[in-house]
Scaffold this active site. Structure first.
Site: not given
Ligand SMILES: Cc1cc2nc3c(=O)[nH]c(=O)nc-3n(C[C@H](O)[C@H](O)[C@H](O)COP(=O)(O)O)c2cc1C
Length: 362
Positions: A25, A107, A130, A156, A211, A233, A235, A268
């Site tokens: 996850y 979040s 969201y 987002t 975002k 981003s 995501h 990343g």
């Molecule tokens: C486990 C997980 C849950 C995430 N949940 C959300 C979220 O609830 N809302 C959101 O805008 N982005 C969410 N994201 C995206 C992150 O905010 C972010 O854009 C992303 O993790 C950046 O990339 P990185 O994991 O390579 O640092 C999530 C990312 C991960 C890894």
């Protein structure tokens, strides 16, 4: 926490502490995971160009974001279902951010969430939403976030549909935020348009971070709507597959924004040099998702705090070796395209880790 002398050890401990489902996850992406890998490939394909003999005895790693001073240009991205990674969840992450003096993005799909995080710290923080209801519902969420003590708001916009995360689909596993009836909140997120952004800006007096921007075109439209921050981003490779690496998108967005808004980026970022590359290309700061999760999984709030200190040590060392004293001095002349030196994959920076043996871990 002082057991961890390097970020690699934190990643190893996190792997040991998490179940396979939670690891996937946290670390997984969409479908073929091409976007996920491109985030790393984009960063690994940049080399740094150092300048010498500039008296770097004093180096300042701090910067500011939307008027708030932060100790490092690294903020904590919103993560849903954070309680799966550490029992303290978002409260632990927010406390680590406050103790370290950086900004936490909470979040809307994590539990404990908005109210507990708001009560936990007085530090500047962002509430990320969201959309699960109509405009009146969104307006109410903004009001509640402000009441809870959030100074900044994030929408987002790369998540019209929840993508196909194949690691989870294969195991028929879902994060807690998606379990149960009505988890996707109907069609509200799917039906969002720029009109909703206009309504937000006309209605609310709180800085807005958009975002999930992936092109210069949308960055320009965001600026026309008066958005305070454009957040580049994909995501973390968890939404549209076969997208571009985030750092590859950054230069065209910085050009399009042309100083009209702050520009931040995620996707990343796992090492100090990654952060420096993004700032060289014009980002004001970066957010960390997976890396944040690794710190929390390795040692909860203290693990995340320690991770930020290690990242700072990497950034400080690299800044001095590059010949820069603060981030006002960095620009694109400090980076150059280069062949990546290792086959890129989701954990390229930790390629030396053999998770079966965990030699690094005590
Ligand atoms: C486990 C997980 C849950 C995430 N949940 C959300 C979220 O609830 N809302 C959101 O805008 N982005 C969410 N994201 C995206 C992150 O905010 C972010 O854009 C992303 O993790 C950046 O990339 P990185 O994991 O390579 O640092 C999530 C990312 C991960 C890894």
């Amino acid at each position: 926490m002082d057991d961890f002398a390097t970020l690699q050890q934190i990643a190893a401990r996190a792997r040991r502490n998490l179940t396979k489902n939670t690891w996937d996850y946290l670390m997984g992406g969409t479908e073929t995971e091409t976007t996920l890998r491109r985030n790393r490939l984009a960063l690994d394909s940049l080399a740094l160009r150092p300048r010498i003999l500039r008296d770097v005895a004093e180096v300042d790693t701090s910067t500011s974001f939307l008027g708030h001073r932060i100790r490092l240009p690294v903020m904590l991205a919103p993560i849903g279902s954070l309680q799966l990674i550490d029992a303290g969840g978002a409260v632990a992450a927010a406390e680590a951010a406050a103790a370290y003096q950086t900004i936490y993005f909470c979040s809307s799909v994590t539990n404990p969430g908005r109210d507990e995080v708001g009560a936990a710290t007085n530090a500047p923080k962002v509430f990320q939403l969201y959309v699960r209801g109509d405009r009146a519902w969104v307006d109410e969420q903004v009001k509640l976030a402000i009441e809870a003590g959030f100074e900044m708001f994030c929408l987002t916009v790369d998540t019209a549909y929840y993508s196909r995360r194949e690691r989870d689909l294969i195991k028929r596993w879902q994060p807690s935020a998606r379990r149960g009836r009505g988890h996707d909140g109907g069609d509200f997120q799917k039906k969002l348009t720029w009109d909703d952004i206009k309504h937000f800006k006309d209605t609310h007096d709180i800085p807005l971070i958009l975002k999930g921007i992936g092109t210069a075109e949308d960055a320009a439209i965001a600026c026309e709507h008066g958005v305070e921050c454009v957040h580049v981003s994909n995501h973390g490779g968890r939404q549209l597959d076969h997208g571009r690496g985030s750092v590859d998108v950054l230069p065209e967005v910085v050009d399009a924004v042309a100083g009209r808004a702050s520009v931040i980026v995620d996707g990343g970022f796992l090492r100090g040099t990654d952060v420096i590359k993004a700032l060289a290309l014009g980002a004001d700061a970066v957010c960390i998702g997976k890396l944040q999760g690794l710190g929390l999984a390795a040692g909860g709030k203290d693990g995340l705090f320690h991770l930020l200190r290690l990242l700072e040590a990497e950034i400080r060392t690299s800044m001095s070796l590059l010949g820069i004293h603060n981030f006002n001095e960095i620009d694109a002349s400090y980076v150059e395209e280069a062949e990546p030196v290792i086959d890129p994959h989701q954990l390229s920076p930790y390629i030396h880790l053999n998770f079966e043996e965990l030699e690094y871990d005590r």
